[in-house]
Scaffold this active site. Structure first.
Site, PDB file in Angstrom:
ATOM      1  N   ASP A 193       0.887  -1.156   0.000  1.00  0.00           N
ATOM      2  CA  ASP A 193       0.000   0.000   0.000  1.00  0.00           C
ATOM      3  C   ASP A 193       0.928   1.209   0.000  1.00  0.00           C
ATOM      4  OD1 ASP A 193      -2.248   1.661   0.197  1.00  0.00           O
ATOM      5  OD2 ASP A 193      -2.156   1.641   2.384  1.00  0.00           O
ATOM      6  N   GLU A 252      -0.964  -1.407  -4.826  1.00  0.00           N
ATOM      7  CA  GLU A 252      -2.209  -0.668  -5.044  1.00  0.00           C
ATOM      8  C   GLU A 252      -2.017   0.309  -6.185  1.00  0.00           C
ATOM      9  OE1 GLU A 252      -5.002   0.802  -1.828  1.00  0.00           O
ATOM     10  OE2 GLU A 252      -4.184   2.694  -2.561  1.00  0.00           O
ATOM     11  N   ASP A 293      -2.547   1.074   7.082  1.00  0.00           N
ATOM     12  CA  ASP A 293      -1.758   0.871   5.852  1.00  0.00           C
ATOM     13  C   ASP A 293      -1.282  -0.572   5.745  1.00  0.00           C
ATOM     14  OD1 ASP A 293      -1.352   3.912   5.106  1.00  0.00           O
ATOM     15  OD2 ASP A 293      -0.852   3.697   7.227  1.00  0.00           O
TER      16      ASP A 293
END
Length: 188
Positions: free
Chosen positions: A7, A68, A141
């Site tokens: 992430d 991501e 996160d």
């Protein structure tokens, strides 16, 4: 399959390693974040993200990396920093010859919860449930990175099989084309 989920972020880059396969129980290997000082120079921050990702790749030897996909937000500087951190993770994986997949936040949410519009609390609750944990990895996160890894195990494996089948088919077509006798230009 062992997957490193990323992430991306400059201040906190979430990382999560999950092992498993479709139809089999998933196992959390590790989840955490790489932190950089917001007051530091951009180049130093990106080096910090790189060192952190490289350390995780060294320690966990994943078979794939799921990052991501950055999407547009109102805060352009946040988007740029996120994209830069994501590019660092992609570069680290590419340097090792690891396959990299990009998954959108809604794709990961849909894979984990069944809804691409799920909120963070729903995603975290399902991550904990799927991995049989008392609570979701912290900070958020890290949980998001774990969700990306799970998404890739469940969706990426199927996508990889489809891509492999397409390559195999194209190879067979090419071999069949080469095996045909050349046309006789004189019609004999």
């Amino acid at each position: 399959m062992r997957v490193l989920g990323v992430d991306p972020g400059l201040t906190r880059c979430g990382l999560g390693v999950v092992e498993g396969a479709v139809g089999r129980p998933l196992e959390l290997v590790e989840a955490g974040v790489v932190r950089t000082d917001p007051a530091a120079d951009l180049a130093d921050r990106l080096l910090g993200v790189e060192r952190g990702v490289e350390d995780w790749l060294d320690r966990h030897a994943p078979e794939a990396v799921a990052v991501e996909r950055v999407f547009a937000q109102h805060n352009v500087s946040t988007v740029i920093g996120t994209a830069q951190a994501g590019a660092v993770a992609i570069t680290c994986a590419a340097r090792r010859g690891l396959p990299v997949a990009l998954h959108t936040p809604s794709e990961a949410k849909a894979a984990i919860t069944g809804s691409g519009r799920a909120d963070k609390a729903q995603v975290q609750a399902m991550v904990a449930r799927l991995l049989r944990l008392a609570e979701a990895p912290k900070p958020a996160d890290a949980a998001d990175a774990v969700a990306l890894a799970i998404c890739h195990i469940w969706r990426g494996g199927a996508q990889a099989r489809v891509a492999q089948a397409q390559q195999d088919f194209a190879r067979k077509v090419e071999l069949a084309r080469r095996a045909r006798p050349a046309p006789n230009p004189q019609g004999r």
